[in-house]
Motif scaffolding. Sequence first.
Motif, PDB file in Angstrom:
ATOM      1  N   GLY A 248      26.991  56.223  41.429  1.00 32.96           N
ATOM      2  CA  GLY A 248      26.739  55.649  42.742  1.00 32.96           C
ATOM      3  C   GLY A 248      27.110  54.181  42.797  1.00 32.96           C
ATOM      4  N   ALA A 249      26.740  53.434  41.738  1.00 29.75           N
ATOM      5  CA  ALA A 249      27.126  52.027  41.676  1.00 29.75           C
ATOM      6  C   ALA A 249      28.642  51.883  41.577  1.00 29.75           C
ATOM      7  N   GLY A 250      29.276  52.844  40.885  1.00 31.14           N
ATOM      8  CA  GLY A 250      30.727  52.794  40.748  1.00 31.14           C
ATOM      9  C   GLY A 250      31.443  52.953  42.069  1.00 31.14           C
ATOM     10  N   ARG A 251      30.914  53.821  42.944  1.00 31.82           N
ATOM     11  CA  ARG A 251      31.548  54.004  44.249  1.00 31.82           C
ATOM     12  C   ARG A 251      31.467  52.723  45.077  1.00 31.82           C
ATOM     13  N   ALA A 252      30.315  52.044  45.019  1.00 33.35           N
ATOM     14  CA  ALA A 252      30.178  50.786  45.758  1.00 33.35           C
ATOM     15  C   ALA A 252      31.054  49.696  45.142  1.00 33.35           C
ATOM     16  N   ALA A 253      31.068  49.619  43.803  1.00 33.25           N
ATOM     17  CA  ALA A 253      31.887  48.604  43.142  1.00 33.25           C
ATOM     18  C   ALA A 253      33.366  48.827  43.409  1.00 33.25           C
ATOM     19  N   ALA A 254      33.787  50.093  43.504  1.00 32.36           N
ATOM     20  CA  ALA A 254      35.197  50.384  43.788  1.00 32.36           C
ATOM     21  C   ALA A 254      35.603  49.812  45.139  1.00 32.36           C
ATOM     22  N   VAL A 255      34.726  49.931  46.130  1.00 33.70           N
ATOM     23  CA  VAL A 255      35.025  49.386  47.463  1.00 33.70           C
ATOM     24  C   VAL A 255      35.080  47.861  47.404  1.00 33.70           C
ATOM     25  N   MET A 256      34.162  47.243  46.665  1.00 34.92           N
ATOM     26  CA  MET A 256      34.171  45.789  46.553  1.00 34.92           C
ATOM     27  C   MET A 256      35.448  45.278  45.897  1.00 34.92           C
ATOM     28  N   VAL A 257      35.833  45.900  44.791  1.00 35.28           N
ATOM     29  CA  VAL A 257      37.046  45.463  44.089  1.00 35.28           C
ATOM     30  C   VAL A 257      38.279  45.727  44.943  1.00 35.28           C
ATOM     31  N   LYS A 362      47.762  37.658  37.663  1.00 36.62           N
ATOM     32  CA  LYS A 362      46.772  37.892  36.612  1.00 36.62           C
ATOM     33  C   LYS A 362      45.595  38.707  37.150  1.00 36.62           C
ATOM     34  N   ARG A 363      45.171  38.424  38.385  1.00 41.62           N
ATOM     35  CA  ARG A 363      44.086  39.207  38.964  1.00 41.62           C
ATOM     36  C   ARG A 363      44.494  40.672  39.092  1.00 41.62           C
ATOM     37  N   ALA A 364      45.719  40.922  39.554  1.00 44.92           N
ATOM     38  CA  ALA A 364      46.191  42.299  39.716  1.00 44.92           C
ATOM     39  C   ALA A 364      46.196  43.036  38.385  1.00 44.92           C
ATOM     40  N   THR A 365      46.716  42.384  37.353  1.00 44.71           N
ATOM     41  CA  THR A 365      46.812  43.026  36.036  1.00 44.71           C
ATOM     42  C   THR A 365      45.440  43.253  35.428  1.00 44.71           C
ATOM     43  N   ALA A 366      44.571  42.244  35.489  1.00 46.02           N
ATOM     44  CA  ALA A 366      43.257  42.353  34.868  1.00 46.02           C
ATOM     45  C   ALA A 366      42.391  43.397  35.559  1.00 46.02           C
ATOM     46  N   ASP A 367      42.437  43.458  36.891  1.00 43.06           N
ATOM     47  CA  ASP A 367      41.619  44.436  37.603  1.00 43.06           C
ATOM     48  C   ASP A 367      42.038  45.861  37.276  1.00 43.06           C
ATOM     49  N   GLU A 368      43.336  46.081  37.115  1.00 42.95           N
ATOM     50  CA  GLU A 368      43.769  47.430  36.779  1.00 42.95           C
ATOM     51  C   GLU A 368      43.362  47.795  35.353  1.00 42.95           C
ATOM     52  N   LEU A 369      43.344  46.823  34.461  1.00 40.37           N
ATOM     53  CA  LEU A 369      42.870  47.086  33.105  1.00 40.37           C
ATOM     54  C   LEU A 369      41.370  47.383  33.094  1.00 40.37           C
ATOM     55  N   LEU A 370      40.604  46.707  33.944  1.00 40.25           N
ATOM     56  CA  LEU A 370      39.157  46.888  33.967  1.00 40.25           C
ATOM     57  C   LEU A 370      38.733  48.156  34.701  1.00 40.25           C
ATOM     58  N   PHE A 371      39.374  48.443  35.824  1.00 44.38           N
ATOM     59  CA  PHE A 371      38.884  49.496  36.708  1.00 44.38           C
ATOM     60  C   PHE A 371      39.876  50.641  36.905  1.00 44.38           C
TER      61      PHE A 371
END
Length: 432
Positions: A248-257, A362-371
């Motif tokens: 559930g937290a993941g679904r909300a975090a996905a929208v935020m990111v 860098k933001r684009a690359t790092a976010d894809e590595l994280l999420f």
Amino acid sequence: MHAAVTEEQREIRRTVRDLLAKRAGPRETRAAVATPEGYDTDLWHRMSTTLGLPGLTLPEAYGGVGCGLAELALACEETGRALAPSPLLATTGLAAPLITALGTEGQRAALLPSLADGSLTCALVVPGVSLALALGLTGDDADGSWAGGGRAGGVQARTADGGWRLYGEAAQVLDGHSAGLLLVAAHAGGFARSRTLLFLVRGDAAGVVRHRQPTLDLTRSQASVHLRDVEAELLGEEPVDVPGALAGAGRAAAVMVAAEAIGAARAALDRTVDHVGTREQFGRPIGSFQAVKHRLADLYVQVEAAHSLAYCAAREPDADGGLGGLALAAALEALRAVAGETIQLHGGIGFTWEHEAHLYFKRATADELLFGPARRLRARAAERTGLFGDSGPPGGGPREGAGGIRGDGAGGGRDGDGGGRRVGTSWPSARV
């Protein structure tokens, strides 16, 4: 398609944008990430007390504003536009929903008001290197093997003197070096009765050792957290559905990111449009060349499509059809495409590390590595919706390139264009 925006939502967007325009420019961002906290503490205080962003989605009974995920997404779009480093994602996107869902009444009353006013920040400590897997974004790992699986490694919990003690470590914790509270995922019961539980640990508790780690994207601070026989408090009361709460937290975090990525993509595209309109070659602005117009038109359409999907997911945050993951995949791909073209179209100056274009890259690359990656986000969404039936996709895994699950060109087109024609032959008429 643009969903209707209320006057209240417009005001949220305007106030956040105005504050960040004054306090979170590229120079201020570079200065903020160099501080020990990794963000501007005064700006965070203003975001918390003046705008109420940390408590935007928290219940009013606990000091929150009581808004929905759509309002938080609007705010995140503006923080992403400025690439403003802050504990908003770690505290409001990851930790607060878990405390709200699983915490006892006493825990919620003690913690949520402090999270809502920004006086307390929190970090979710997930062992291993797959935060996306723990949040259910890229796979279903209900047994919690990402947290140690009851074996050596990860974080282990044991009972002692009527309480809980934790031992172990996690390597990639968002804002883990500065958070006042740690929400730790740990395994209890050994291998035979293994189960994943969440525990509350004070950031300054005895036995907690935290180190800020060098990262590709300095605006996403990460830390290593070592727990050496640390006293902890169980979040909630057993039995608790930790995997369900994490999902559930993941679904909300996905929208935020996703919203942050869309804001960053729009800002980078704006900068690129301004640059090609003034940079001249062969006696005319390079933005007047048809090839450049086509490239920018493609980017504009890709960002707008990701925007529509993200706000559709924001208005249906509890849907278990993988909509949040699809929105995140589209947003990450849009930001990656825009950031790459931003560097290219800025010419020689765009390739220097000091230029703002690299902050977006860098933001684009790092976010894809994280999420991510995006193809796994889509594959997970396909599993949830039963796209391939009970037997799964042909070949025993997500099909890459067939039906467009993978967005790297193998499915009949390059990233973002779905294998169709280029869209538009004129300059994008609307400012992004």
